[in-house]
Enzyme design. Structure first.
Site, short mmCIF file in Angstrom:
data_model
loop_
_atom_site.label_atom_id
_atom_site.label_comp_id
_atom_site.label_asym_id
_atom_site.label_seq_id
_atom_site.Cartn_x
_atom_site.Cartn_y
_atom_site.Cartn_z
N LYS A 1 0.82 -1.22 0.00
CA LYS A 1 0.00 0.00 0.00
C LYS A 1 0.85 1.26 0.00
O LYS A 1 0.45 2.27 -0.57
CB LYS A 1 -0.99 -0.01 1.17
CG LYS A 1 -2.00 -1.14 1.05
CD LYS A 1 -3.38 -0.79 1.53
CE LYS A 1 -4.36 -1.85 1.03
NZ LYS A 1 -5.71 -1.72 1.45
N LYS B 1 -6.46 -9.74 -7.39
CA LYS B 1 -7.71 -9.95 -6.66
C LYS B 1 -8.73 -8.87 -6.98
O LYS B 1 -8.35 -7.72 -7.30
CB LYS B 1 -7.47 -10.07 -5.15
CG LYS B 1 -7.34 -8.80 -4.38
CD LYS B 1 -7.46 -9.08 -2.86
CE LYS B 1 -7.53 -7.75 -2.14
NZ LYS B 1 -7.93 -7.81 -0.76
N LYS C 1 -11.84 -3.18 -4.23
CA LYS C 1 -12.66 -1.96 -4.21
C LYS C 1 -11.96 -0.82 -4.92
O LYS C 1 -12.59 0.06 -5.51
CB LYS C 1 -12.89 -1.50 -2.76
CG LYS C 1 -13.62 -2.46 -1.87
CD LYS C 1 -13.99 -1.71 -0.58
CE LYS C 1 -14.25 -2.61 0.57
NZ LYS C 1 -13.12 -2.72 1.50
N1 AQP Z 1 -11.20 -10.41 -3.97
C1 AQP Z 1 -11.51 -10.90 -2.78
N2 AQP Z 1 -11.78 -12.21 -2.65
C2 AQP Z 1 -12.10 -12.73 -1.44
N3 AQP Z 1 -12.19 -12.00 -0.31
C3 AQP Z 1 -11.93 -10.68 -0.41
N4 AQP Z 1 -11.94 -9.69 0.51
C4 AQP Z 1 -11.62 -8.52 -0.09
N5 AQP Z 1 -11.39 -8.73 -1.40
C5 AQP Z 1 -11.59 -10.06 -1.63
C6 AQP Z 1 -12.26 -9.87 1.93
O1 AQP Z 1 -13.20 -8.90 2.31
C7 AQP Z 1 -12.98 -8.55 3.67
C8 AQP Z 1 -12.99 -7.06 3.82
O2 AQP Z 1 -11.92 -6.49 3.16
P1 AQP Z 1 -11.46 -5.00 3.54
O3 AQP Z 1 -12.61 -4.11 3.59
O4 AQP Z 1 -10.60 -5.01 4.74
O5 AQP Z 1 -10.61 -4.55 2.36
P2 AQP Z 1 -9.66 -5.28 1.44
O6 AQP Z 1 -9.36 -6.69 1.78
O7 AQP Z 1 -8.48 -4.39 1.30
O8 AQP Z 1 -10.62 -5.27 0.21
P3 AQP Z 1 -10.36 -4.66 -1.17
O9 AQP Z 1 -11.58 -4.78 -1.95
O10 AQP Z 1 -9.12 -5.24 -1.74
O11 AQP Z 1 -10.14 -3.13 -0.84
P4 AQP Z 1 -8.98 -2.18 -1.33
O12 AQP Z 1 -9.07 -2.17 -2.81
O13 AQP Z 1 -9.37 -0.86 -0.72
O14 AQP Z 1 -7.70 -2.72 -0.79
C9 AQP Z 1 -11.69 -9.20 4.12
O15 AQP Z 1 -12.01 -10.35 4.87
C10 AQP Z 1 -11.05 -9.60 2.82
O16 AQP Z 1 -10.24 -10.77 2.96
#
Ligand code: AQP
Length: 337
Positions: free
Chosen positions: A111, A194, A197
């Protein structure tokens, strides 16, 4: 009863990965565990956020939890900043977390990227706040995806350090709750990345609130390769986009990978995608519609969060008082004459 703690950041664009990798699995856990599901807004501001969008996303995540089937009475649903003890415990734990441990965290490296020197202290200390989230409630189990395993290991190390330093067994060492049903969902534009968001392309993800037409468009445009679908799981090797779409179908249908591969053996992607559209719309449609209804009733969502905050604070304040007592913080009391 064993206790689960987990959370999602209110950083917008909740997607199919958040649903299949996290939220859907929590719905099943609420039967067997004392569950606390947080919307981790303090974590969200470790990267810049628009204040109005952050407030909106916080309600949207709460709406997603409820729309997916999490019961706000049997579980505690709240947003992190309404329980000040999270930040307070993070400070105490941060004071005993060696920098060397934080330097190993891969999420910070990813990040912070090339702007490492400009990255905020909050982003660096993110895993300490996550440890505080879990330990504050003496959670015994944490459902974690692959990406959060390292942070949970750190939370266990921090809990162990606290217990050893003060000769206490205050904190249980939280166990990873490995879910056979959790699916790692990859981007629809690149099967090696993956679904996320923060991906700049909305075509890379299916959002939980996408309507049927949008889901159909995104699935039809999803990247594939020129070959028909294989007739064995081994045939998915080296075909990340095919593997991802098969896994999404398997997760949404509740069938295994093998069964899904067997069903579509030799099929063209065009035919398979139409079946995937129907399935995705059937599963996500009602959840997305309920999320929109709840987001349109902000007072109701706020009441759920306020109720959750009250219950979370009751547990958190008691545990934080134990921590302060162990650490040696004076809690002056005025004697009544
Ligand atoms: N692609 C994914 N497949 C399976 N699980 C996922 N999670 C996120 N993306 C996937 C799971 O969702 C939960 C919440 O995640 P978070 O809000 O902490 O953010 P994150 O993991 O950082 O999700 P993003 O979408 O990837 O956000 P950004 O783009 O902002 O970094 C967690 O349990 C995560 O494992």
């Amino acid at each position: 009863m064993n206790r689960i703690f987990s959370g999602v950041q209110p950083t917008g664009n909740l997607h199919l990965g958040n649903y299949l990798g996290a939220i859907r699995n929590w719905v099943a856990l609420q039967r067997d565990f004392d569950c606390i599901f947080c919307i981790v807004d303090l974590h969200a501001i470790t990267l810049p956020q628009d204040p109005a969008a952050l407030r909106g996303s916080t309600r949207e995540v709460a709406a997603a939890y409820v729309a997916a089937g999490i019961d706000p009475e049997s579980c505690i649903i709240f947003n992190q900043s309404t329980v000040p003890a999270h930040a307070e415990l993070a400070w105490v734990l941060g004071c005993m977390t060696p920098l060397g441990w934080l330097n190993r965290m891969t999420q910070f490296k990813e990040k912070a990227g090339k702007q490492r020197e400009m990255a905020g202290l909050g982003l660096y200390g993110y895993p300490v706040l996550m440890a505080a989230d879990i330990l504050l409630y003496k959670a015994t189990h944490v459902p974690v995806g692959e990406d959060q395993k390292q942070h949970l290991e750190l939370a266990r190390d921090i809990a162990g350090t606290f217990n050893r330093t003060y000769g206490t067994d205050l904190f249980p060492l939280p166990e990873p709750q490995i879910l056979g049903t959790a699916t790692r969902v990859m981007s629809l534009r690149d099967g090696t990345k993956k679904m996320s968001k923060s991906d700049s392309s909305d075509y890379s993800r299916i959002n939980m609130t996408d309507d049927a037409d949008t889901i159909a468009l995104k699935v039809r445009r999803a990247k594939t390769d020129p070959h028909p679908l294989p007739d064995s799981v081994a045939g998915l090797e080296g075909r990340p986009e095919a593997e991802n779409l098969i896994d999404i179908y398997a997760a949404l249908s509740g069938r295994g990978r093998e069964e899904t591969v067997a069903e579509f053996a030799g099929a063209q992607f065009s035919a398979f995608k139409e079946r995937l559209v129907d399935l995705a719309v059937a599963v996500l449609g009602p959840i997305g519609a309920e999320m929109k209804r709840l987001v349109g009733a902000p007072d109701h969502v706020d009441a759920i969060l306020a109720h959750g905050a009250q219950r979370a604070n009751a547990i958190a304040e008691k545990h934080l008082a134990e921590v302060y007592d162990i650490v040696g913080m004076l809690r002056p009391r005025v004697k009544s004459s």
